[in-house]
Design a protein around this motif. Structure first.
Motif, mmCIF file in Angstrom:
data_model
loop_
_atom_site.group_PDB
_atom_site.id
_atom_site.type_symbol
_atom_site.label_atom_id
_atom_site.label_comp_id
_atom_site.label_asym_id
_atom_site.label_seq_id
_atom_site.Cartn_x
_atom_site.Cartn_y
_atom_site.Cartn_z
ATOM 1 N N VAL A 1 0.829 -1.206 0.000
ATOM 2 C CA VAL A 1 0.000 0.000 0.000
ATOM 3 C C VAL A 1 0.863 1.256 0.000
ATOM 4 N N LEU A 2 1.892 1.286 0.845
ATOM 5 C CA LEU A 2 2.751 2.471 0.912
ATOM 6 C C LEU A 2 3.440 2.718 -0.421
ATOM 7 N N ALA A 3 3.887 1.656 -1.074
ATOM 8 C CA ALA A 3 4.539 1.825 -2.377
ATOM 9 C C ALA A 3 3.554 2.350 -3.409
ATOM 10 N N ALA A 4 2.324 1.874 -3.381
ATOM 11 C CA ALA A 4 1.315 2.338 -4.342
ATOM 12 C C ALA A 4 0.953 3.801 -4.090
ATOM 13 N N ILE A 5 0.823 4.176 -2.821
ATOM 14 C CA ILE A 5 0.483 5.569 -2.488
ATOM 15 C C ILE A 5 1.577 6.516 -2.938
ATOM 16 N N GLN A 6 2.812 6.099 -2.794
ATOM 17 C CA GLN A 6 3.947 6.958 -3.134
ATOM 18 C C GLN A 6 4.276 6.955 -4.623
ATOM 19 N N SER A 7 3.536 6.147 -5.389
ATOM 20 C CA SER A 7 3.737 6.116 -6.835
ATOM 21 C C SER A 7 3.254 7.426 -7.466
ATOM 22 N N VAL B 1 -6.757 6.845 -7.405
ATOM 23 C CA VAL B 1 -7.213 5.880 -6.398
ATOM 24 C C VAL B 1 -6.952 6.433 -5.003
ATOM 25 N N ARG B 2 -5.788 7.032 -4.815
ATOM 26 C CA ARG B 2 -5.432 7.588 -3.515
ATOM 27 C C ARG B 2 -6.416 8.673 -3.099
ATOM 28 N N SER B 3 -6.759 9.568 -4.011
ATOM 29 C CA SER B 3 -7.668 10.671 -3.694
ATOM 30 C C SER B 3 -9.058 10.148 -3.337
ATOM 31 N N ARG B 4 -9.546 9.164 -4.100
ATOM 32 C CA ARG B 4 -10.871 8.602 -3.806
ATOM 33 C C ARG B 4 -10.866 7.892 -2.455
ATOM 34 N N PHE B 5 -9.771 7.195 -2.155
ATOM 35 C CA PHE B 5 -9.690 6.474 -0.886
ATOM 36 C C PHE B 5 -9.663 7.461 0.277
ATOM 37 N N GLU B 6 -8.964 8.585 0.128
ATOM 38 C CA GLU B 6 -8.954 9.624 1.170
ATOM 39 C C GLU B 6 -10.368 10.100 1.457
ATOM 40 N N ALA B 7 -11.115 10.358 0.382
ATOM 41 C CA ALA B 7 -12.470 10.874 0.549
ATOM 42 C C ALA B 7 -13.403 9.828 1.145
ATOM 43 N N ASP B 8 -13.254 8.580 0.730
ATOM 44 C CA ASP B 8 -14.170 7.525 1.182
ATOM 45 C C ASP B 8 -13.926 7.114 2.627
ATOM 46 N N ARG C 1 -8.436 -3.031 2.296
ATOM 47 C CA ARG C 1 -9.384 -2.251 1.490
ATOM 48 C C ARG C 1 -8.664 -1.465 0.399
ATOM 49 N N TYR C 2 -7.478 -0.956 0.718
ATOM 50 C CA TYR C 2 -6.733 -0.201 -0.294
ATOM 51 C C TYR C 2 -6.294 -1.127 -1.425
ATOM 52 N N ILE C 3 -5.833 -2.332 -1.073
ATOM 53 C CA ILE C 3 -5.461 -3.317 -2.085
ATOM 54 C C ILE C 3 -6.657 -3.613 -2.983
ATOM 55 N N GLU C 4 -7.822 -3.821 -2.372
ATOM 56 C CA GLU C 4 -9.026 -4.124 -3.135
ATOM 57 C C GLU C 4 -9.459 -2.930 -3.990
ATOM 58 N N ALA C 5 -9.241 -1.710 -3.484
ATOM 59 C CA ALA C 5 -9.609 -0.517 -4.261
ATOM 60 C C ALA C 5 -8.781 -0.437 -5.545
ATOM 61 N N ILE C 6 -7.500 -0.725 -5.454
ATOM 62 C CA ILE C 6 -6.649 -0.719 -6.648
ATOM 63 C C ILE C 6 -7.097 -1.812 -7.615
#
Length: 816
Positions: free
Chosen positions: A617-623, A631-638, A667-672
Motif C-alpha cells: 500500500v505504501l509503495a502504491a500511495i507513493q507512486s 485511487v489515492r484521492s478517492r480512498f482519502e475521501a471515502d 481495502r486499499y489493495i481491493e480498491a486498486i
C-alpha cells in the motif's frame, strides 16, 4: 471413514478389585495415553477425581478405562503406573495431579514417564505466524483426526469431588484418553516426516526438570523488597526534581520539597518537545547521525531507551533514570506481590517451544528471566544453611557460532581459554594484551568493547550504521565509515564466521526469488475471509468456554443469508485451517521457509499479510502514476484518511500511522484491484513479498544460533534432572537463557556445582564437539553477584562414574 472414540470399549473402574484388568491392559500395551479430570472449585479443586487410560495392544486392540478416584484409592495405582510411558495432552497438568494423588508427592516423580503430545504439536508449528500459544485437545482432534471433540466447556467442567459420575462424564473422560492416543499417533507421524524426532526427544526429556522448577518456586523476601520499593520511590522523586532543574524549573507539591517538572516525563510527545528545547544540540547531532539531516524531533521519531542513550547528554540520561525507576515501580511492585505464594516463593511458569520462535524458553506469571537487577539480592534461600548454586554456560552463542561456522581462529581462542573479546581485539588491532593491560587499561577496555560489539553483531546482522550507533552510545564515538572498516577487519580476523554470515544472507536472497510461487488469488481469498471468522471464533470461545465448529461459525457469519449453507460451511472450514492471514501457494499451503539447528529444531518463517499489505500500500500511495494518484484521492475521501500533503509527500512513518487500522490495508489493495485491475496491484504485492523476506535476514541468520543454544540448555536440563536425583536437598529454582540456579543445602553445594558444570559442558560438547566448553559455576547466598560465597569455575567436576546423558551427535548411533 471418521473414527468415533465411543466405539472403543470402555471399562468403568469403581473398585480396586477391577484393577487387575487395567494392569493387564497396561502390561500388554504398545501405546498408552492418560488423562485426568478434576473439580474446578471447592476444597478439592485441582485434585484427582478421574484418571482415564487408553491402550493399544500389539495386535491393534484398543481399550479405554475410567478410574473413579472417589472409590479407588489413587495410591493403589502406583504399582500399575510405575515404569509406564504414556502420552498426554499438557503433561505438566496431568503429571502434577497424578504425582499428588498416586505417588503422594509434590515433587516431579520418576515412576511414570510422559510423552507430551501438546509439546510435540507445538514443535510442528514452531515459528508459524499466528501460533502464539499451545493448541487445545479439541483443536488437535479436529486438525489431525477430522472429528469434533464433545463435552468441552460443559461436561469437562462438571466433575465434583464426591458426586456420582454420570454416563456423560464417564464417556467424556474415556474419549479424552482415546483422542489423546489417536492424536499422538498422527503427531508422531508428522514429527518423523519433518525430521523432528531428535529435538522432540530433547524437549520431552527436559520437561520434568522445568516442571520441578515451577513446582519448587523461587524464594523471595517480599518485605525487604517493599522497603526497597519505598527507597526507589524516593529516588524517583529526586530524579523528577533534576528533570525540573534541567528544563527551566517546575512546581512544588504538598508532599515534599521536590520541585516537579511542569511537563509529563512519561509522555513521549512532551519528552520530544522538551528535548527539542533543552537538549537541542544533542538532538541535532543525533538526527544528523541517524537520518543524515540535522533536525528537531518530530512525532514519528521513537524514543526507546537505546535512542535516548544515543542522543546522550544530561537530560537524556536523567530521563533514562526516570524510566528505569518507573519500570521497577510499575512492573515489580504490587504486581509481583500478586504472584507470591504463602510459603514465600514465586512460581513463574516456563514455556517450552511456545513463547519464542527460536526455541528459547519464555517465562510468565511473573517473567523470571527479566527481574530488575536491584531485586536479585532479595531472592535468597530460606533458613541459614541453604544456598544457590549458580551456573552460566560461558559465551554459549559464540561457541555455537564457532562450531557451525567452522571458524578455526575463533575455536582456537576458546581452546586457549582466552577472554574471546580481548583475543578478538588483539587479533584485529595487533597489540600484546598483557602489555596493554599494564600500560593502558582504559584503551584495552575500549578495544574490548569494540570487539564485543563485533563478536555478537556479526551473528545478528549488525551493519556499519547500527555498529556506529551502538559503539557511540556505549561511549566509543565511531563514525559509519570507521564502523565499516571495523567490520571489514573482523571478516579478515574470523573468515569462517564471515563466510557463514554471508552464506545466510545468500540463502535469503535465494528465498526472495521463490516468492514468485505465491498464488495471489488464493492469498486474497484468505485475506478477505480470515478476520471475520477469527472474530466469531474468538467471541464464541469467550462466551461458551470452547471453540466452535465450522457449522456454528457459519451460523453466526454475517453473510449466512448470501450463499448456501453448505458452501459457507465449506469456506469457514477452510478458513479455520489457518492460524493467521499469510501468503499462500496454489495448493493453499502457507509460503514457508525454515531454518534448522544442529539438533534439527525447525524455525519456520511465513509472510504475514498485515505487514506485506502495508508495504504494498505504501509503495502504491507513493507512486507518481496518475491512475494510482486518483485511487489515492478517492480512498482519502471515502475513508477519511490523509495520504498526501499539498506541498510535500508524507513520510513512510506518517503514512503507516494512517493505516494502523489493518483492515484499511486490505481495502486499499481491493480498491486498486477494483479500479485498475489485478495486473496493477500484483506487482506491488510481489515486490512487497520479496522485501518482507529480505527484512527477515537478521532473524534468519540468528535462528540457528539462539535455537542451537536453547537445544544445548534443554539437553543439560535433562541430564541435570537425572544427576540431582542423588541429592535430596537439591531443587532447580530458576533458569535465564544460558544459566541455571539450583537451591540446595550448603554441605551439598560443591558436589552439586560440579554436577551442574558437567551437565552444561557435556551438553555443549554434544552439539559442539570441536569447541571447548566452559561453564562458570559459583555458590551464592542470593541471586546477586555480590553475594557469591565461593567460585567453582576452573575446577574439574568431581568423578561421578557417569557419562554425559545422551552424548551423541545428531544422526549418530553412539557416543561421540
Amino acid at each position: 471413514m471418521k473414527r468415533d472414540p465411543a466405539d472403543v470399549a470402555c471399562t468403568y473402574i469403581a473398585g480396586e478389585a477391577q484393577l487387575p484388568e487395567l494392569e493387564g491392559a497396561l502390561s500388554a500395551a504398545q501405546w498408552i495415553a492418560i488423562d485426568t479430570e478434576v473439580p474446578i472449585d471447592g476444597a478439592a479443586a485441582g485434585e484427582l477425581r478421574v484418571m482415564s487410560v487408553a491402550t493399544r495392544a500389539l495386535d491393534g486392540r484398543e481399550q479405554a478405562f475410567v478410574v473413579d478416584a472417589r472409590d479407588v484409592n489413587p495410591t493403589a495405582l502406583a504399582p500399575l503406573l510405575t515404569g509406564v510411558t504414556a502420552a498426554a495432552w499438557n503433561a505438566n497438568f496431568d503429571a502434577r495431579v497424578i504425582d499428588r494423588a498416586v505417588f503422594a508427592s509434590s515433587d516431579t516423580t520418576t515412576g511414570l514417564t510422559w510423552w507430551d503430545a501438546q509439546l510435540a504439536d507445538a514443535l510442528i508449528f514452531q515459528g508459524q505466524s499466528g501460533v502464539t500459544w499451545f493448541h487445545g485437545l479439541a483443536w488437535a482432534t479436529r486438525h489431525y483426526l477430522g472429528i469434533e471433540a464433545k463435552g468441552k466447556g460443559t461436561t469437562q467442567l462438571s466433575y465434583t469431588a464426591t458426586g456420582d459420575l454420570s454416563c456423560d462424564q464417564i464417556a467424556y473422560a474415556a474419549a479424552d484418553a482415546v483422542e489423546t492416543l489417536w492424536v499422538s499417533d498422527a503427531i508422531r507421524a508428522e514429527i518423523a516426516a519433518a525430521d523432528l524426532e531428535l529435538i522432540t526427544e530433547i524437549e520431552m526429556d527436559a520437561r520434568p526438570f522445568l516442571d520441578q522448577m515451577e513446582r519448587t518456586g523461587l524464594p523471595f523476601d517480599w518485605p525487604a523488597w517493599q522497603e526497597e520499593l519505598i527507597t526507589i520511590e524516593r529516588e524517583n522523586r529526586v530524579v523528577l526534581g533534576r528533570l525540573a532543574a534541567l528544563t527551566g524549573g517546575g512546581q512544588g507539591t504538598l508532599f515534599d520539597d521536590i520541585t516537579e517538572p511542569t511537563w509529563n516525563p512519561a509522555s513521549d510527545r512532551m519528552v520530544r518537545q522538551v528535548l527539542n528545547r533543552w537538549a537541542q544540540d544533542e538532538v541535532l547531532g543525533w538526527t544528523g547521525r541517524r537520518h543524515g539531516e540535522r533536525r528537531l524531533l518530530n512525532d514519528m521519531d521513537s524514543l526507546t531507551a537505546s535512542e535516548l542513550k544515543e542522543i546522550g547528554g544530561p537530560l537524556s540520561e536523567t530521563l533514562l533514570e526516570f524510566r528505569n525507576h518507573t519500570k521497577i515501580l510499575s512492573t515489580y511492585g504490587e504486581s509481583i506481590h500478586e504472584h507470591m505464594h504463602s510459603d514465600g516463593r514465586l512460581r513463574p511458569q516456563y514455556l517450552q517451544v511456545i513463547g519464542t520462535n527460536t526455541g528459547r524458553l519464555a517465562s510468565r506469571n511473573p517473567n523470571a528471566q527479566n527481574f530488575a537487577p536491584r531485586m536479585k539480592r532479595h531472592f535468597r534461600p530460606p533458613g541459614g544453611d541453604r544456598v544457590f548454586v549458580h551456573a552460566d554456560l560461558s559465551q554459549a552463542e559464540l561457541r555455537y557460532l564457532a562450531q557451525v561456522a567452522e571458524d578455526a581462529p575463533l575455536r582456537a581462542a576458546f581452546a586457549r581459554g582466552d577472554d574471546v573479546h580481548v583475543s578478538t581485539a588483539a587479533s584485529m588491532f595487533g597489540f600484546d594484551r598483557d602489555q596493554l593491560a599494564k600500560d593502558d587499561p582504559e584503551r584495552l577496555k575500549h578495544l574490548r568493547q569494540i570487539a564485543k560489539a563485533l563478536n555478537f553483531g556479526i551473528a545478528y546482522g549488525t551493519g556499519a550504521a547500527a555498529l556506529s550507533r551502538s559503539l557511540t552510545a556505549e561511549g566509543s564515538p565511531t563514525t559509519v565509515e570507521e564502523a565499516a572498516r571495523l567490520l571489514a577487519q573482523y571478516r579478515i580476523t574470523y573468515p569462517g564466521t564471515a563466510a557463514w554470515a554471508e552464506q545466510r544472507i545468500a540463502e535469503v536472497k535465494e528465498i526472495r526469488t521463490e516468492t514468485s510461487a505465491i498464488d495471489w488469488t488464493v492469498t486474497m481469498r484468505l485475506a478477505r475471509g480470515f478476520s471475520t471468522v477469527a472474530r466469531i471464533r474468538r467471541e464464541f470461545r469467550q462466551s461458551q468456554g470452547r471453540y466452535p465448529s465450522a457449522e456454528e461459525v457459519a451460523g453466526l457469519h454475517p453473510s449466512q443469508h448470501l450463499q448456501t449453507a453448505d458452501r459457507l460451511v465449506a469456506e469457514v472450514d477452510w478458513l479455520l485451517g489457518y492460524s493467521a492471514p499469510v501468503a499462500l501457494l496454489d495448493d493453499g499451503t502457507p509460503f514457508t521457509f525454515s531454518s534448522r539447528t544442529l539438533a534439527g529444531r525447525r524455525q519456520q518463517f511465513n509472510l504475514h499479510l498485515d505487514r506485506l499489505f502495508l508495504d504494498a500500500v505504501l509503495a502504491a500511495i507513493q507512486s507518481e502514476s496518475p491512475e494510482l494518484m486518483r485511487v489515492r484521492s478517492r480512498f482519502e475521501a471515502d475513508h477519511g484518511v490523509v495520504l498526501h500533503h499539498q506541498t510535500v509527500p508524507m513520510s513512510t512513518a506518517e503514512l503507516s500511522k494512517q493505516f494502523e487500522d489493518r483492515s484499511l490495508r486490505h481495502r486499499y489493495i481491493e480498491a486498486i484491484r477494483a479500479d485498475l485491475g489485478r495486473n496493477v496491484i500484483i506487482p506491488f504485492l510481489e515486490r512487497s513479498a520479496q522485501e518482507r523476506v529480505s527484512a527477515m535476514v537478521n532473524a534468519w541468520r540468528n535462528a540457528p544460533i539462539q535455537g542451537g543454544v536453547a537445544d544445548i540448555m534443554l539437553s543439560a536440563y535433562a541430564d541435570l534432572h537425572q544427576r540431582l536425583q542423588r541429592y535430596p536437598s537439591a531443587r532447580p529454582v530458576q533458569t535465564v537463557h544460558d544459566s541455571v540456579v539450583i537451591e540446595c543445602d550448603h554441605p551439598d553445594a560443591t558436589a552439586i556445582g560440579h554436577e551442574v558444570q558437567a551437565a552444561l559442558e557435556g551438553a555443549m560438547r554434544r552439539f559442539c564437539p570441536n569447541v571447548v566448553a566452559r561453564a562458570d559455576v559459583d555458590i551464592r547466598a542470593s541471586l546477586a553477584d555480590s553475594d557469591v560465597v565461593q567460585s567453582l569455575s576452573g575446577s574439574e567436576p568431581s568423578g561421578t562414574g557417569r557419562t554425559e546423558q545422551g552424548s551423541r551427535m545428531p544422526g549418530s548411533n553412539g557416543p561421540v
